[in-house]
Design a protein around this motif. Structure first.
Motif, PDB file in Angstrom:
ATOM      1  N   ASP A 189       0.405  -0.746  -0.024  1.00  0.00           N
ATOM      2  CA  ASP A 189       0.103  -0.364   0.096  1.00  0.00           C
ATOM      3  C   ASP A 189       0.813   1.854   0.105  1.00  0.00           C
ATOM      4  OD1 ASP A 189       0.992  -0.297   2.572  1.00  0.00           O
ATOM      5  OD2 ASP A 189      -0.632  -0.089   3.791  1.00  0.00           O
ATOM      6  N   HIS A 190       2.169   0.914  -0.215  1.00  0.00           N
ATOM      7  CA  HIS A 190       3.122   2.451  -0.406  1.00  0.00           C
ATOM      8  C   HIS A 190       4.495   2.249  -0.830  1.00  0.00           C
ATOM      9  CE1 HIS A 190       4.562  -0.084   2.994  1.00  0.00           C
ATOM     10  NE2 HIS A 190       5.444   1.293   2.715  1.00  0.00           N
ATOM     11  N   CYS A 191       4.729   3.047  -1.451  1.00  0.00           N
ATOM     12  CA  CYS A 191       5.671   3.395  -2.110  1.00  0.00           C
ATOM     13  C   CYS A 191       7.220   4.060  -1.879  1.00  0.00           C
ATOM     14  CB  CYS A 191       6.117   3.941  -2.948  1.00  0.00           C
ATOM     15  SG  CYS A 191       7.401   3.864  -4.873  1.00  0.00           S
ATOM     16  N   HIS A 192       8.428   4.022  -1.371  1.00  0.00           N
ATOM     17  CA  HIS A 192       9.220   4.269  -0.902  1.00  0.00           C
ATOM     18  C   HIS A 192      10.856   4.978  -2.115  1.00  0.00           C
ATOM     19  CE1 HIS A 192       9.188   4.031   3.439  1.00  0.00           C
ATOM     20  NE2 HIS A 192       9.006   3.122   3.421  1.00  0.00           N
ATOM     21  N   CYS A 193      10.702   6.194  -1.919  1.00  0.00           N
ATOM     22  CA  CYS A 193      11.811   6.239  -3.377  1.00  0.00           C
ATOM     23  C   CYS A 193      13.468   6.912  -2.599  1.00  0.00           C
ATOM     24  CB  CYS A 193      11.154   7.621  -4.613  1.00  0.00           C
ATOM     25  SG  CYS A 193       9.675   6.908  -5.386  1.00  0.00           S
ATOM     26  N   LEU A 194      14.125   6.808  -3.637  1.00  0.00           N
ATOM     27  CA  LEU A 194      15.589   7.939  -2.563  1.00  0.00           C
ATOM     28  C   LEU A 194      16.553   8.374  -3.689  1.00  0.00           C
ATOM     29  CD1 LEU A 194      17.504   8.634  -0.237  1.00  0.00           C
ATOM     30  CD2 LEU A 194      18.491   6.327  -1.006  1.00  0.00           C
ATOM     31  N   ILE A 195      15.616  10.181  -3.519  1.00  0.00           N
ATOM     32  CA  ILE A 195      16.668  10.210  -5.197  1.00  0.00           C
ATOM     33  C   ILE A 195      17.442  11.491  -4.620  1.00  0.00           C
ATOM     34  CG2 ILE A 195      13.763  10.353  -6.686  1.00  0.00           C
ATOM     35  CD1 ILE A 195      13.317  13.231  -5.562  1.00  0.00           C
ATOM     36  N   SER A 196      18.236  11.945  -5.934  1.00  0.00           N
ATOM     37  CA  SER A 196      19.275  12.922  -5.887  1.00  0.00           C
ATOM     38  C   SER A 196      18.548  14.160  -6.668  1.00  0.00           C
ATOM     39  CB  SER A 196      20.402  12.000  -6.319  1.00  0.00           C
ATOM     40  OG  SER A 196      21.232  13.968  -6.034  1.00  0.00           O
ATOM     41  N   LEU A 197      17.971  15.496  -6.375  1.00  0.00           N
ATOM     42  CA  LEU A 197      17.928  16.609  -6.976  1.00  0.00           C
ATOM     43  C   LEU A 197      18.721  17.197  -7.707  1.00  0.00           C
ATOM     44  CD1 LEU A 197      15.756  18.179  -4.599  1.00  0.00           C
ATOM     45  CD2 LEU A 197      14.880  16.710  -6.184  1.00  0.00           C
ATOM     46  N   SER A 198      17.976  17.385  -8.906  1.00  0.00           N
ATOM     47  CA  SER A 198      19.381  18.110  -9.943  1.00  0.00           C
ATOM     48  C   SER A 198      18.914  19.790  -9.628  1.00  0.00           C
ATOM     49  CB  SER A 198      19.483  17.904 -11.319  1.00  0.00           C
ATOM     50  OG  SER A 198      18.369  18.166 -12.202  1.00  0.00           O
TER      51      SER A 198
END
Length: 141
Positions: A53-62
């Motif tokens: 029922d959920h999502c985790h994301c690890l992102i790096s912003l530009s």
């Protein structure tokens, strides 16, 4: 040239926390699509995973990205794709709210492992318990 490394851990749930992704096969399909679409849109997504029922994301912003637009792109396009491919019996949507917290360089590997091991983590606690922990840990009260 500017150099940036700003990691953000983003968490969002399905609308009304309905467990649409109850099978591993469905989760793999959705997470893979989210990562591929992010890459196509110029979003650096280090890792994506989640549970039913959920999502985790690890992102790096530009330098030309902001969290709100990134989350809107990820959630909006993935909702469209899930519905277009009839992955759920009823119309799919993500909840409007989301968590986003910065991650220091020294904690990236720990957050990566936490995201990667969602299936183990959620054998011990529900998303509701995880949600409460996030709220308390990051003072979102």
């Amino acid at each position: 040239m500017s150099y940036l490394k700003i990691y953000i851990h983003i968490v969002f749930s399905t609308k009304n926390r309905i467990p649409y992704f109850s099978t591993l096969e469905k989760r793999i399909k959705v997470w893979r699509h989210i990562k591929e679409n992010a890459t196509e849109k110029g979003i650096f997504m280090d890792i994506v995973n989640g549970y039913s029922d959920h999502c985790h994301c690890l992102i790096s912003l530009s330098s030309n990205q902001n969290i709100e637009n990134i989350v809107q792109l990820i959630k909006g396009e993935s909702s469209y794709w899930i519905n277009k491919n009839c992955l759920t019996k009823e119309k799919f949507a993500w909840q409007e709210e989301y968590f986003a917290v910065s991650v220091s360089e020294s904690m990236v590997e720990q957050v990566r492992n936490y995201i990667k091991n969602q299936h183990i983590h959620h054998q011990k606690k529900t998303f509701e318990e995880e949600y409460q922990e996030f709220r308390e840990k990051y003072n979102f009260m």
